[in-house]
Scaffold this motif. Sequence first.
Motif, short mmCIF file in Angstrom:
data_model
loop_
_atom_site.label_atom_id
_atom_site.label_comp_id
_atom_site.label_asym_id
_atom_site.label_seq_id
_atom_site.Cartn_x
_atom_site.Cartn_y
_atom_site.Cartn_z
N ALA A 101 0.81 -1.22 0.00
CA ALA A 101 0.00 0.00 0.00
C ALA A 101 0.84 1.28 0.00
CB ALA A 101 -0.93 0.00 1.21
N HIS A 102 2.15 1.17 0.31
CA HIS A 102 2.98 2.37 0.45
C HIS A 102 4.28 2.18 -0.33
CE1 HIS A 102 0.32 2.43 4.02
NE2 HIS A 102 0.29 3.73 3.77
N ALA A 103 4.46 3.02 -1.35
CA ALA A 103 5.59 2.85 -2.27
C ALA A 103 6.94 2.98 -1.57
CB ALA A 103 5.49 3.88 -3.40
N GLU A 104 7.02 3.73 -0.47
CA GLU A 104 8.31 3.97 0.18
C GLU A 104 8.63 2.89 1.23
OE1 GLU A 104 5.71 6.63 1.68
OE2 GLU A 104 5.33 6.07 -0.38
N TYR A 105 7.91 1.79 1.19
CA TYR A 105 8.13 0.73 2.19
C TYR A 105 8.35 -0.63 1.53
CZ TYR A 105 6.89 3.92 5.93
OH TYR A 105 6.89 4.98 6.80
N LEU A 106 9.27 -1.40 2.11
CA LEU A 106 9.47 -2.80 1.75
C LEU A 106 9.30 -3.62 3.02
CD1 LEU A 106 12.68 -2.37 -0.43
CD2 LEU A 106 10.38 -2.91 -1.28
N ALA A 107 9.14 -4.93 2.85
CA ALA A 107 8.93 -5.77 4.02
C ALA A 107 9.90 -6.93 4.04
CB ALA A 107 7.50 -6.31 4.01
N GLY A 108 10.19 -7.43 5.24
CA GLY A 108 10.91 -8.67 5.42
C GLY A 108 9.93 -9.82 5.60
N ALA A 109 10.48 -11.01 5.81
CA ALA A 109 9.68 -12.20 6.10
C ALA A 109 10.26 -12.84 7.35
CB ALA A 109 9.74 -13.19 4.94
N ASN A 110 9.38 -13.36 8.20
CA ASN A 110 9.92 -13.90 9.45
C ASN A 110 9.06 -15.03 10.02
OD1 ASN A 110 11.91 -13.95 11.40
ND2 ASN A 110 11.00 -12.36 12.68
N GLU A 111 9.69 -15.84 10.80
CA GLU A 111 9.00 -16.87 11.60
C GLU A 111 9.99 -17.37 12.65
OE1 GLU A 111 6.82 -18.22 13.44
OE2 GLU A 111 5.48 -18.38 11.71
N ARG A 112 9.44 -17.88 13.74
CA ARG A 112 10.35 -18.45 14.75
C ARG A 112 10.96 -19.71 14.12
NH1 ARG A 112 7.84 -22.73 17.63
NH2 ARG A 112 5.72 -22.63 16.86
N PRO A 113 12.29 -19.87 14.22
CA PRO A 113 13.00 -20.90 13.45
C PRO A 113 12.57 -22.32 13.80
CG PRO A 113 14.47 -19.82 15.01
CD PRO A 113 13.22 -19.02 14.99
N ASP A 114 12.07 -22.54 15.02
CA ASP A 114 11.72 -23.90 15.42
C ASP A 114 10.26 -24.25 15.11
OD1 ASP A 114 11.06 -21.97 17.32
OD2 ASP A 114 10.99 -23.42 18.94
N ALA A 115 9.53 -23.36 14.46
CA ALA A 115 8.19 -23.73 14.00
C ALA A 115 8.35 -24.81 12.93
CB ALA A 115 7.47 -22.52 13.42
N THR A 116 7.49 -25.83 12.93
CA THR A 116 7.70 -26.95 12.00
C THR A 116 7.62 -26.47 10.55
OG1 THR A 116 5.36 -27.45 12.28
CG2 THR A 116 6.92 -28.81 13.52
N ASP A 117 6.81 -25.44 10.28
CA ASP A 117 6.67 -24.95 8.90
C ASP A 117 7.39 -23.61 8.69
OD1 ASP A 117 5.05 -23.46 10.53
OD2 ASP A 117 3.35 -23.40 9.14
N ALA A 118 8.44 -23.36 9.46
CA ALA A 118 9.11 -22.05 9.40
C ALA A 118 9.60 -21.70 7.99
CB ALA A 118 10.29 -22.00 10.38
N THR A 119 10.24 -22.67 7.33
CA THR A 119 10.80 -22.34 6.01
C THR A 119 9.68 -22.11 4.99
OG1 THR A 119 11.11 -24.70 5.60
CG2 THR A 119 13.04 -23.45 6.29
N GLU A 120 8.61 -22.91 5.06
CA GLU A 120 7.48 -22.72 4.12
C GLU A 120 6.85 -21.34 4.33
OE1 GLU A 120 8.01 -25.37 5.98
OE2 GLU A 120 7.88 -27.16 4.74
N GLU A 121 6.64 -21.00 5.60
CA GLU A 121 6.02 -19.72 5.95
C GLU A 121 6.87 -18.55 5.44
OE1 GLU A 121 3.19 -18.93 7.18
OE2 GLU A 121 3.45 -16.93 8.04
N ILE A 122 8.16 -18.60 5.69
CA ILE A 122 9.05 -17.51 5.26
C ILE A 122 9.13 -17.47 3.73
CG2 ILE A 122 11.46 -16.72 5.24
CD1 ILE A 122 11.63 -17.68 8.17
N GLU A 123 9.22 -18.64 3.13
CA GLU A 123 9.37 -18.71 1.67
C GLU A 123 8.16 -18.11 0.94
OE1 GLU A 123 10.04 -22.63 -0.10
OE2 GLU A 123 11.50 -21.64 -1.41
N ARG A 124 6.99 -18.31 1.50
CA ARG A 124 5.77 -17.75 0.92
C ARG A 124 5.92 -16.22 0.75
NH1 ARG A 124 0.52 -17.13 3.15
NH2 ARG A 124 1.17 -17.66 5.27
N TYR A 125 6.49 -15.56 1.74
CA TYR A 125 6.63 -14.11 1.68
C TYR A 125 7.83 -13.69 0.83
CZ TYR A 125 2.84 -13.97 4.91
OH TYR A 125 1.60 -14.12 5.47
N LEU A 126 8.88 -14.52 0.82
CA LEU A 126 10.02 -14.21 -0.06
C LEU A 126 9.56 -14.25 -1.51
CD1 LEU A 126 12.91 -16.23 1.67
CD2 LEU A 126 12.48 -13.76 1.79
#
Length: 312
Positions: A101-126
């Motif tokens: 919604a805001h051109a001057e902003y970018l976002a990261g992706a995050n999850e607690r590393p020990d969540a069983t689906d951490a990589t899937e969750e982060i990858e979705r946003y990457l």
Amino acid sequence: MDPRRREFLAASSLGLLGLAAEAAAARAAQADPIIDIHQHLNYSGRPDVVLLAHQRAMGATLTILLPAGRAATTASTHQGVANGLQAQALGSEACAEFARAHAEYLAGANERPDATDATEEIERYLKGGAVVIAEQKFGVECDAPEMQRLYALAATHRVPVLMHWQFRMYNHGFERFDRMLERYPTVNFIGHAQTWWGHIDRNHQDQTVMYPRGPVTPGGLTDRYLSDYPNMYGDLSAGSGLNALTRDEAFTRDFLQRHQGKLLYGSDCSDHDGGGPKCQGTQTIAAIRRLAPTKVIERRLLYENAKALFRL
Ligand SMILES: [Zn+2]
Ligand SMILES: [Zn+2]
């Protein structure tokens, strides 16, 4: 009442800048753009409209929002203490939406590393355009298998990983991190927070001291990681970054010279002002401008290094 006057009063009552001051800030920002690599959405409950005004007032022309992971009651979150990055910060979905919604902003992706689906969750946003895995601020060993899964994911997607180093609290084993830097040479790591900045000093012996004062002896672990590993970067944000810049200014001038291609400006402040004594992000910009040995180095720290590292 004159509508402009009413608008001005409304803005002032929200803690926003006056219209004239805001226009002046916008002109200055255009001439001297600044990338802020470290901010949060809903930081200590700060409303979005205040965040937008805060970033404009500081002169940030591009801001990277670092999300929290999903809330959980686990050892890695210290039974929930670390949820919301210990600051009510919102997660990947909210940050992605705000950045859309805001051109001057970018976002990261995050999850607690020990969540069983951490990589899937982060990858979705990457895959959706997130530019960094951050802010990694969990009670885990820095070389644990679950952390290494995130490093491998960062290699695949060519994004940096930003880590909050805080002794006995977040990302344990700072003195062993060189092995990760060697094992993942294509991943760019960004160091942040108290333990990262305490270790600019070779004599940082008492790890429980979070904001050490006084003269710095060069050759600390942080100084060495930055010198020895092309994939190690430093985030100047937060009280810890500002303390490191100001505690020994003679040291700082050399440090900024030495690592001029490796240090990145971030604010990480939660105030509503965007200036004055409560806004540490503005003080960090001032410290960089005062202590950078040359204008070229100042521009690298405030803008060019982040532009290159995040491939913007
Ligand atoms: Zn942090
Ligand atoms: Zn601030």
